[in-house]
Every structure is written in C-alpha cells, then in structure tokens.
Design a protein around this motif. Structure first.
Motif, PDB file in Angstrom:
ATOM      1  N   TYR A 179      -1.773  -6.625  -7.417  1.00 44.10           N
ATOM      2  CA  TYR A 179      -1.961  -5.490  -6.501  1.00 44.10           C
ATOM      3  C   TYR A 179      -2.301  -5.982  -5.093  1.00 44.10           C
ATOM      4  O   TYR A 179      -1.698  -5.551  -4.107  1.00 44.10           O
ATOM      5  CB  TYR A 179      -3.068  -4.592  -7.037  1.00 44.10           C
ATOM      6  CG  TYR A 179      -3.572  -3.567  -6.043  1.00 44.10           C
ATOM      7  CD1 TYR A 179      -2.834  -2.429  -5.745  1.00 44.10           C
ATOM      8  CD2 TYR A 179      -4.793  -3.751  -5.395  1.00 44.10           C
ATOM      9  CE1 TYR A 179      -3.299  -1.487  -4.829  1.00 44.10           C
ATOM     10  CE2 TYR A 179      -5.267  -2.834  -4.478  1.00 44.10           C
ATOM     11  CZ  TYR A 179      -4.513  -1.698  -4.193  1.00 44.10           C
ATOM     12  OH  TYR A 179      -4.965  -0.787  -3.274  1.00 44.10           O
ATOM     13  N   LEU A 180      -3.256  -6.904  -4.988  1.00 47.56           N
ATOM     14  CA  LEU A 180      -3.653  -7.403  -3.669  1.00 47.56           C
ATOM     15  C   LEU A 180      -2.531  -8.199  -3.015  1.00 47.56           C
ATOM     16  O   LEU A 180      -2.378  -8.171  -1.787  1.00 47.56           O
ATOM     17  CB  LEU A 180      -4.897  -8.286  -3.805  1.00 47.56           C
ATOM     18  CG  LEU A 180      -6.201  -7.589  -4.207  1.00 47.56           C
ATOM     19  CD1 LEU A 180      -7.317  -8.617  -4.380  1.00 47.56           C
ATOM     20  CD2 LEU A 180      -6.603  -6.543  -3.174  1.00 47.56           C
ATOM     21  N   ASP A 181      -1.753  -8.895  -3.833  1.00 46.50           N
ATOM     22  CA  ASP A 181      -0.684  -9.736  -3.290  1.00 46.50           C
ATOM     23  C   ASP A 181       0.425  -8.914  -2.643  1.00 46.50           C
ATOM     24  O   ASP A 181       1.163  -9.423  -1.795  1.00 46.50           O
ATOM     25  CB  ASP A 181      -0.103 -10.605  -4.411  1.00 46.50           C
ATOM     26  CG  ASP A 181       0.815 -11.703  -3.879  1.00 46.50           C
ATOM     27  OD1 ASP A 181       0.476 -12.298  -2.836  1.00 46.50           O
ATOM     28  OD2 ASP A 181       1.868 -11.953  -4.488  1.00 46.50           O
ATOM     29  N   GLU A 182       0.563  -7.652  -3.025  1.00 45.50           N
ATOM     30  CA  GLU A 182       1.626  -6.804  -2.475  1.00 45.50           C
ATOM     31  C   GLU A 182       1.205  -6.059  -1.207  1.00 45.50           C
ATOM     32  O   GLU A 182       2.036  -5.447  -0.541  1.00 45.50           O
ATOM     33  CB  GLU A 182       2.076  -5.788  -3.530  1.00 45.50           C
ATOM     34  CG  GLU A 182       2.773  -6.422  -4.733  1.00 45.50           C
ATOM     35  CD  GLU A 182       3.176  -5.390  -5.761  1.00 45.50           C
ATOM     36  OE1 GLU A 182       2.757  -4.218  -5.609  1.00 45.50           O
ATOM     37  OE2 GLU A 182       3.901  -5.746  -6.701  1.00 45.50           O
ATOM     38  N   ILE A 183      -0.090  -6.117  -0.874  1.00 53.41           N
ATOM     39  CA  ILE A 183      -0.584  -5.370   0.289  1.00 53.41           C
ATOM     40  C   ILE A 183      -0.294  -6.130   1.573  1.00 53.41           C
ATOM     41  O   ILE A 183      -0.515  -7.342   1.662  1.00 53.41           O
ATOM     42  CB  ILE A 183      -2.104  -5.117   0.167  1.00 53.41           C
ATOM     43  CG1 ILE A 183      -2.400  -4.302  -1.080  1.00 53.41           C
ATOM     44  CG2 ILE A 183      -2.623  -4.386   1.395  1.00 53.41           C
ATOM     45  CD1 ILE A 183      -3.876  -4.158  -1.362  1.00 53.41           C
ATOM     46  N   THR A 184       0.202  -5.440   2.579  1.00 56.41           N
ATOM     47  CA  THR A 184       0.467  -6.031   3.894  1.00 56.41           C
ATOM     48  C   THR A 184      -0.157  -5.168   4.979  1.00 56.41           C
ATOM     49  O   THR A 184      -0.440  -3.983   4.760  1.00 56.41           O
ATOM     50  CB  THR A 184       1.978  -6.159   4.151  1.00 56.41           C
ATOM     51  OG1 THR A 184       2.588  -4.854   4.040  1.00 56.41           O
ATOM     52  CG2 THR A 184       2.629  -7.101   3.151  1.00 56.41           C
ATOM     53  N   ASP A 185      -0.369  -5.780   6.155  1.00 51.13           N
ATOM     54  CA  ASP A 185      -0.901  -5.002   7.269  1.00 51.13           C
ATOM     55  C   ASP A 185       0.234  -4.277   7.991  1.00 51.13           C
ATOM     56  O   ASP A 185       1.389  -4.275   7.533  1.00 51.13           O
ATOM     57  CB  ASP A 185      -1.677  -5.913   8.229  1.00 51.13           C
ATOM     58  CG  ASP A 185      -0.794  -7.018   8.816  1.00 51.13           C
ATOM     59  OD1 ASP A 185       0.442  -6.914   8.734  1.00 51.13           O
ATOM     60  OD2 ASP A 185      -1.350  -7.986   9.358  1.00 51.13           O
TER      61      ASP A 185
END
Length: 384
Positions: free
Chosen positions: A281-287
C-alpha cells in the motif's frame, strides 16, 4: 626540502609577492612570483615522490606479511597454535553428542577443555550463536530494534527510570535551597523461559554428516525458528500495549501520528511495523509530482523509510489486522517498549532411545530469553 617544507616556503613567498605589489615594487613582485612558480612545481614533484615511497613501503609490508603467513603454514607447531578455536568446539560438540554410538569418537584433551557440558546437553560455543545472528539477518528480526539486555541468570530484576515530576531546574538565588526530588524507578522482573525444538534425524544422515551436522544443517533452521519465536513474543507485547493513533482513512493518519502523537524524545528509535499488504500500500503512494513517498535507504535493514522512519515488514500471517480486510500499521518505539533479556546460549542434546524404532536420532535445541514491556508511550495502532 620535503613537501611540508615546500608548502611553508610557498606561504612565505606568496606573502612576499603581495607585499611587493602593495609597495608597487613591480620588479620585486615579478622576481618573487617567478620563485613562487618554481616552488609550486617543486611541490608537485615532491608529492609524487612521497606517494611513490608510501606505495613502496606498503608493498614491502604486504610481502613481509605474506612471507610470515607462508612460514606459519609450513610450520606445524605454529599452524596448530593458530588453529581456529571454534572449529575445535564444533568438533568436540559433535563427538560429545555422538558418544552413545557403537564406536563413539574419542575426545582429545583439547576438545574436552573447549566445551561446557550442562545437565542435559552441551552448551553451544559463542561462535555458533554468532553464526545464528548472521543467518537471521535474512529474516525480519524484531529483536534488533528492542533494548537487548544480556543476563547470566534465569530470573532477576532491572530498574527502569520514570524520571521526576519536576521537569525543570530551579533558578537559584542567594540563600535559596535547591529543590529535593527523587527520581522514581519501577523494577521490572524477568524470568527467562526455554524455547526449543526437536529434530528427528535419520541415523544414516547422521553418520555421513558427522560433526558438521550441527553447524551446517541445523543452524539455518534454528536461526529461522529462533527469529519467529522472538518475533511472536515481541508482537504480543506490541499488540497488548498499543493505543489508537490519529484517525484517518489513508496514509495521512500515519503522518499525523508521527507528527503529533510521538514524543520528540522517542522519535529516534520509532519504526513503522506492518505486513506485506501494508508495504504494498505504501509503495504505491506518490506525491503530487508522481514521486514515491517511500524513500530508499541503505541505513536501514528493510531498505525503505516513510517520513524518515524505517519500514519493518512482516508476513501477513505474523501480523494480522484487528478488522478483516484492513491493513495494520504500528508506529512503535521497540527500544523503549520491549526489554529483551537474552541468555545468549543454546543448549543441544541428542537421544538415540527416543527414535529407536524409526532408526533416528532426536536432536534437541533450546534457546533462553524473556521479553518484558517497558515504556509504552510510543505504541500506536492504525488500520487503513
């Protein structure tokens, strides 16, 4: 002149050039400047010579070391004196555990002196324990983040300071007595438990592997089982002491918890503990610019950080969410929370009677440790 002396001369000559310029003495300035150029050329040559001399000395030292090593290997007496003590210990333990065989290998005087025999088996040497530590680095061990306290007894107490009520020093004035206040401590009691496993081993394998069986075959499995057992005890404390973190439905809840709920004094050793689903989940988050919020870092074992905190990833089976379908996140300072009392010893023993009907030898390995909860002010739980 050597390089150091030439550098000093360059400094002096530079000052002469500047002085001549200030005095508008052009001829003197030209002459001093030419001498300065010559000194700088000399410095380059001197530095090259010194480097060559340094490399030559290094080469000679390496040749001398190789010569001494060859002489040592060719001299049986010297070679025996430098024999690896850990090899002797492994060999001695193997012979000791095979002592009930029909033709047990005899222990030499040196081997008998190298091992410690307990009530029910042999205590593995520190080298074996160190090897387990190396092997466990391939697994997500939580022990490395805890406060590890080596102990030599099975039970005992350790005081934990909770500080004092007054958090400031008093401003002193004439004839004013300083405030008296005790630092409060709470004793933490530990009771080291035994954690073990029995390995049934075919006697034919035992005969082929011999003394190398324990070091080569058992060590990897013992290492993995050891980590899983330690992790289970640590996770149990984390779950029992956790309180709710900041509310939210996305990763911003983790950010708010780190920013507003974690005390500044506890941030240093705080980690984000999650499972493989949480990491994905965290790996797919982008700014907003498409850059990932997870940052690569060679300074942490997991290789990634979020908001500067290491991401520690466990298997989904090891870290399950409270609510089905959710993803668990623990923002926790394990160094403050978990006091890991480590006996740092493994006891190993065998029995041929237990597996007689199966033509097997049972090998038992026992580890001793205890985990106690300490400061629980930084243990927050979030489900997303």
């Amino acid at each position: 002149m050597n390089a150091k002396q030439i550098r000093a001369a360059i400094t002096t000559k530079t000052a002469e050039v500047r002085s001549a310029i200030d005095k508008q003495d052009i001829e003197a300035a030209k002459k001093s400047n030419e001498e300065l150029r010559a000194l700088k050329e000399s410095l380059k040559i001197a530095e090259e010579l010194e480097q060559q001399e340094e490399e030559e000395l290094k080469r000679q030292a390496e040749e001398q070391k190789e010569k001494e090593e060859r002489e040592k290997n060719n001299d049986p007496e010297k070679r025996d004196k430098n024999f690896n003590r850990e090899d002797i210990q492994y060999r001695a333990i193997g012979k000791y555990l095979l002592r009930k065989a029909d033709n047990p290998p005899a222990l030499t005087k040196e081997e008998r002196a190298s091992i410690n025999i307990g009530n029910s088996g042999a205590i593995l040497p520190q080298g074996f324990v160190n090897q387990l530590i190396v092997l466990t680095k391939g697994f997500p061990s939580l022990k490395q983040y805890c406060h590890v306290i080596p102990v030599t007894t099975n039970t005992g107490k350790m005081p934990i300071s909770k500080g004092s009520t007054t958090r400031k020093l008093a401003k002193l004035a004439t004839d004013t007595e300083m405030v008296k206040e005790m630092i409060t401590t709470a004793p933490v009691e530990y009771a080291v438990e035994d954690y073990g496993k029995i390995y049934p081993i075919e006697n034919s394998v035992l005969e082929d592997a011999g003394v190398d069986l324990y070091n080569g075959i058992l060590a990897p499995d013992v290492a993995e089982c050891s980590v899983n057992s330690e992790n289970a005890e640590i996770i149990a404390i984390v779950k029992a002491k956790a309180v709710s973190g900041a509310s939210g439905t996305d990763y911003k809840a983790i950010q708010k918890t780190l920013n507003k709920m974690v005390l500044p004094s506890l941030k240093k050793n705080t980690i984000i503990l999650t499972n493989t689903s949480g990491y994905d989940y965290l790996d797919e988050i982008t700014d907003n610019q498409g850059r990932p919020l997870l940052n690569e870092s060679l300074a942490v074992d997991g290789g990634y950080t979020f908001k500067g905190r290491p991401i520690v990833v466990l298997d989904d089976e090891d870290l399950t969410p409270t609510t089905a379908g959710k993803i668990p996140f623990y923002i926790v300072n394990l160094f403050a929370l978990c006091k890991f009392f480590d006996r740092k010893s493994y006891e190993i023993a065998t029995s041929t009677e237990a597996g007689f009907t199966q033509n097997q030898t049972f090998t038992r390995v026992i580890e001793r440790f205890d985990v106690i909860d300490g400061d629980d002010r930084c243990d927050f739980y979030i489900e997303l």
